[in-house]
Scaffold this motif. Sequence first.
Motif, PDB file in Angstrom:
ATOM      1  N   GLN A 583     101.547  47.178  11.426  1.00  0.00           N
ATOM      2  CA  GLN A 583     101.110  48.457  11.989  1.00  0.00           C
ATOM      3  C   GLN A 583     100.870  49.538  10.931  1.00  0.00           C
ATOM      4  O   GLN A 583     100.466  50.644  11.298  1.00  0.00           O
ATOM      5  N   ASP A 584     101.093  49.220   9.665  1.00  0.00           N
ATOM      6  CA  ASP A 584     101.003  50.272   8.646  1.00  0.00           C
ATOM      7  C   ASP A 584      99.860  50.074   7.662  1.00  0.00           C
ATOM      8  O   ASP A 584      99.818  50.713   6.610  1.00  0.00           O
ATOM      9  N   THR A 616     110.167  53.800  15.140  1.00  0.00           N
ATOM     10  CA  THR A 616     109.300  54.484  16.088  1.00  0.00           C
ATOM     11  C   THR A 616     109.847  55.824  16.575  1.00  0.00           C
ATOM     12  O   THR A 616     109.199  56.507  17.368  1.00  0.00           O
ATOM     13  N   ALA A 647      98.073  55.944  12.829  1.00  0.00           N
ATOM     14  CA  ALA A 647      97.634  54.617  13.272  1.00  0.00           C
ATOM     15  C   ALA A 647      97.135  53.797  12.090  1.00  0.00           C
ATOM     16  O   ALA A 647      96.319  54.262  11.283  1.00  0.00           O
ATOM     17  N   ASN A 648      97.650  52.573  11.967  1.00  0.00           N
ATOM     18  CA  ASN A 648      97.263  51.659  10.890  1.00  0.00           C
ATOM     19  C   ASN A 648      97.435  52.290   9.511  1.00  0.00           C
ATOM     20  O   ASN A 648      96.661  52.010   8.592  1.00  0.00           O
TER      21      ASN A 648
END
Length: 822
Positions: A583-584, A616, A647-648
């Motif tokens: 997710q990073d 989170t 995001a990302n």
Amino acid sequence: MHRPSAVRVAGAAFVAATATAAVVMAPLPAAFATPSTNVVISEAYGGGGNSGATLTNDFVELANRSTAAYPLDGYSVQYLPASPSAGSLWQVTPLTGALAPGGGYLVAEGAGSGGTTALPTADATGGIAMAAGSGTVALVRSTTALTCKTAADCAGDPNVVDLLGYGTAVVREGTAAPAASNTTSVSRKASLADTDDNSADFTAGTPTATNSAGETANGGGDGGGPGGPTAPGAFRIHDIQGPTRVSPLKGQSVAGVPGIVTAVRTTGSKGYWIQDPTPDTDPATSEGLFVYTGSTAPTVSVGDSVLVSGKVTEYYPGTGTQSVTELGSPVSTTVSTGNVLPGAVVLDDSTVPGAYTPTANGGSIEALPLQPRLYSQDFYESIEGMRASVRDARVTGATNAYGEMFVTSKPGERPTKRGGTLYGAYDQQNTGRIEISAADGSTPTLNVGDELSGTTTGPVDYASFGGYLLAPAAATTGTAVDNGLKQEVTRKQKGKELALATYNVENLDPTDGADKFARLAKGIVTNLSSPDIVTLEEIQDDNGATDDGTVSAEATLTRFTAAITAAGGPKYSWRYVNPVNDQDGGEPGGNIRQVFLFNPKRVSFVDRPSTGDPSTTAVSVVKDKRKHETRLSASPGRIDPTSAAWANSRKPLVGEFRFQGDTVFVIANHFNSKGGDDPMHGRFQEPARSSEAQRKLQAEEENAFVDSVLAADPKARIVALGDLNDYEFSDAVKTLTDNGDVLTDLINTLPVSERYSYVFDGNSQTLDHILTSPSITHYDYDVVHINAEFADQASDHDPQVVRIDVNSCGRKAYRPGPGKGK
């Protein structure tokens, strides 16, 4: 064709003669639809591997007529026989990726038993055995096989993006394109016009299979060997190059183009340059041209006078780049050998203009007439393929692993203290920079500040990384002079100084070799003098790029801190928050994150567990009035990790440290990358910086968090540091600092010639930053140059350090302005 707004099919007409006469019906006109404005089928060939064929495979080629990338995931190329029966089925080849603006896309299909030349690496591969002479090919917005078997039905199918029927095909747009054969394909005309009449849009000719990288295999010729006319044809090089960036003869075949071979490229995409020794009088039309022979080594030599025949193409080496006008599928006749080469254009202050490029409000500048006396990019384009030279050129970008370096033809243009060229604003493009990439692979290995003494001469080319370049051979490269650039070593912090550093260690993981760990460790111990706190960027998980759900980085950090100890440094402790898997951003499977290293003998970390999942759960600021202190809700914590701003991308890591009785809040950053931005040297001007929008949102998030800390404690000591992936003059960094009112970007406190931590395309620039809150007034800041200027690097970033006299802080408090501190 795109989905039609209406299918125009004339109704049937018939004439009744007598009761015994035949009923005569007028033929149904073919179906038409709205022409495509972006992606089209540009070529189809079904004779691969057949008798007499040169190419071993059938293929379909796509082209993008628009200025935006066209995604192809979920699309397909499909084929139907020319005269389908009730049992005929469409055959499907799925597509992936995207079609670059102005670019091409090669789909390899079935192979025959003959042929001698393989296709270049295809962008997609199927196994359809296409007929050589006739058939129908469709580009479809789905991977489900079509069911239409008439021109009208296919024109009415909303999933059909474009359709080509050739030879006797009954499913076609308008009238079918000409028949092909074992040695010919059908190709869309050079303009890529789509009138939705295949016969008007396509012609038959020699197949030229070209992939998205511009690599070509052709079904005729031998990669530049002998053949062709023995007298000059109708066109000369300046006719092919024309007065704009794209050839007026693009897509056309030309015969007997005269020129002198000035250089030969024997590595990578092979070929040779020719130059007309009798130029015209128009300074906008180049007299040089690259002849592309693909994987075949050129058979000509420097000094040969040749007549070359081939197809005029525009090769785009990358998304958003400018193109290189080339002659593909060549055959040549050598008229004479040992000829004197045309003189070289000298590149210096007097010839290279000071303005960088014209603009087109973010659009393409390709159609604009070249103004070589006004803009440097127009000047370089006007001598594309011609011989040019630089003299006593200082290196501004060290040689990389691909044999590329940058030099400057303007030694006085914004020099840095250590020999580079500074990039200090969007309107300060350095026009003297030019890449050196030897055509024979002989580029010397040099660092920033070194020199190519004497004269370096080669043809002007263009690459996706860096733009315009000189491609000299070893014999035409100046003498390499090592000017002795040394790594910097910063001073040791004093007893009452807290030293904080930031270092992007470039995807460090346990699979890296011992040398990388040792060199990075030496950088921290020797060059940075063992700071008390180090924020690391790009620490990967325990198995690197293996994408199996692993997120812990304990193995990576255990090995790295052991290497630091072995180098004579302290035994660092560490803190971090695991990212949510994949997710990073960063390298897929790598799960990069920021990490705090700290020397527990000098500074302590305040551990405070999160009330939820730390990956989170947003960290917040707590004002404890009873204890008269401000603290974090969690330490370590992450700033608003579920916000769309991150995001990302990496989420900022926040920690609470204690040094000699005082609290210091530290924020470790790694903002989202510049991936997806237009290149500065590309055809879209001004270039779109699309990635900056997200960084500005990230800056707003972090700025709000810093505001909340300062609202609770106006004298709070805050240090935000790391890789912001943006310049000190960018909107994102200005937003983060609130134009210097909330945070001070310390890079701006250095002399102008020292404001850089990264070198890209020969520009010394700033991506890494250390920022401090208003109460930090006594500090000593240093960018420590140990990587970016060197050919041999442990990382592509230079680290930096600030030493703070914490006991002298707090004399200047943050004063909330309107809307601040709420």
